[in-house]
Design an enzyme around this catalytic site. Structure first.
Site, PDB file in Angstrom:
ATOM      1  CB  VAL A  61      -0.046   5.228   4.185  1.00 38.42           C
ATOM      2  CG1 VAL A  61      -0.319   6.341   3.089  1.00 38.42           C
ATOM      3  CG2 VAL A  61      -1.308   4.298   4.102  1.00 38.42           C
ATOM      4  CB  CYS A  62       2.061  -0.172   3.561  1.00 37.73           C
ATOM      5  SG  CYS A  62       2.528  -1.480   4.670  1.00 37.73           S
ATOM      6  CB  ILE A  63       7.028   2.089   5.438  1.00 35.69           C
ATOM      7  CG1 ILE A  63       6.655   2.254   6.862  1.00 35.69           C
ATOM      8  CG2 ILE A  63       7.086   3.243   4.623  1.00 35.69           C
ATOM      9  CD1 ILE A  63       7.322   3.206   7.999  1.00 35.69           C
ATOM     10  CB  THR A  64       5.445  -3.779   5.651  1.00 40.71           C
ATOM     11  OG1 THR A  64       4.268  -3.474   6.578  1.00 40.71           O
ATOM     12  CG2 THR A  64       6.006  -5.308   6.171  1.00 40.71           C
TER      13      THR A  64
ATOM     14  N   GLY B  97       0.707  -1.058  -0.006  1.00 40.83           N
ATOM     15  CA  GLY B  97      -0.011  -0.014   0.161  1.00 40.83           C
ATOM     16  C   GLY B  97       0.867   1.135  -0.128  1.00 40.83           C
TER      17      GLY B  97
END
Length: 328
Positions: free
Chosen positions: A175-178, A173
């Site tokens: 806004v995901c920084i996994t 996504g």
């Protein structure tokens, strides 16, 4: 083995058209059935605090769209189910896997939601399998969505535990920084991961994350998704709960990940970030445009309904979607 599959993402794929068999794209049927209910579109806004609240959920349900209420107002979940059922609308909520969620699920026997999504970042976990089994024991008629996962093994295990659908996507996504924080994820190859997982699935798959254009919806269907969860394209609307912020006279809406410090209220195990998106118009305008674009996609597929997108040919040309368009 994964190495036997080509690795690609949405921007690397173009679908190949077939002879059109309908007179107008308006004849194309974009509806999809998930469990016992049929919805206008195979898309669902991400169950995130800056995407939907109770009012947006109600608007979606009244309009015939699927929704999943987020799990970050825990005390409000039972009143929300009642609010929806009192209006003859479906109730679709999220739960986590902490111990107190087991008691919460048991309390739902009196007023049972039609859909429950078990919503954690790494869904291939004993804790998720245990929660699936608990929900199915307590609420056998509830449709259980479990995730998120990124491998065929995970899909099979969650299905075998009783999940009615699995949600595929680890960190693709906006806004995901996994993938940055942990080194793990499906970011950059989400569409290939979807294909890999779909080949193992016997039940519906919900593709979650990485959708940047409406054409990505059709591509997700082609590679095995029954439903597509979308965050950023649904963020920033007039109805969106995210704060409106003015910068140099221009209106923006905040959008943040479910594992960000903005959602958690603390900087601990953060795998999400906050961004500002230019404020958009009404949510219904985006839904209508998505429907029209999907109808066009079905017509290009030579089909009449969403399922016809599953049979089209495709070509892999790395990063080809913006060829010739310098603005991207």
């Amino acid at each position: 083995m994964l190495n036997e599959f080509p690795i690609f993402d949405y921007e690397d794929i173009q679908l190949i058209p077939n002879k059109c068999v309908i007179k107008s794209r308006a004849e194309a049927d974009t509806s999809v059935t998930l469990g016992n209910h049929t919805f206008k579109l195979p898309v669902v806004p991400a169950n995130m605090q800056t995407i939907l609240d109770e009012n947006v959920a109600e608007q979606l349900a009244k309009g015939g769209y699927f929704y999943i209420m987020h799990r970050f107002d825990e005390a409000g979940r039972i009143p929300f189910i009642k609010r929806m059922h009192n209006q003859g609308l479906i109730a679709s909520i999220s739960v986590g896997v902490k111990d107190y969620e087991y008691d919460f699920v048991s309390q739902l026997k009196a007023d049972t939601p039609e859909y429950i999504t078990i919503d954690i970042a790494h869904g291939h976990a004993d804790s998720v399998i245990s929660m699936i089994q608990h929900i199915k024991k307590e609420l056998p008629d509830t449709f259980v969505i479990a995730g998120n996962v990124g491998t065929p093994e995970a899909v099979r295990e969650l299905e075998n535990a009783g999940a009615d659908a699995t949600k595929v996507g680890i960190g693709p996504g906006k806004v995901c920084i996994t993938k940055v924080k942990t080194g793990f994820g499906t970011g950059g190859w989400q569409l290939a991961a979807l294909r890999w997982c779909a080949k193992a699935a016997r039940k519906p798959i919900i593709a979650d994350g990485g959708i940047r254009t409406h054409g990505d919806i059709a591509k997700s269907i082609r590679f095995g998704a029954s439903m597509i969860m979308i965050g950023s394209l649904f963020a920033g609307h007039i109805e969106s709960p995210g704060k409106t912020i003015e910068v140099d006279g221009e209106q923006f809406k905040e959008y943040y990940g479910s594992a960000s410090q903005y959602q958690k209220g603390a900087y601990k195990n953060v795998e999400g970030k906050r961004i500002l998106l230019p404020a958009k118009g009404h949510l219904q305008d985006t839904l209508t445009e998505m429907e029209q674009d999907l109808q066009s996609a079905i017509s290009y597929a030579g089909g009449r309904q969403v399922a016809d997108l599953k049979h089209v040919d495709y070509v892999i040309v790395k990063n080809s979607i913006w060829n010739g368009d310098a603005s991207h």
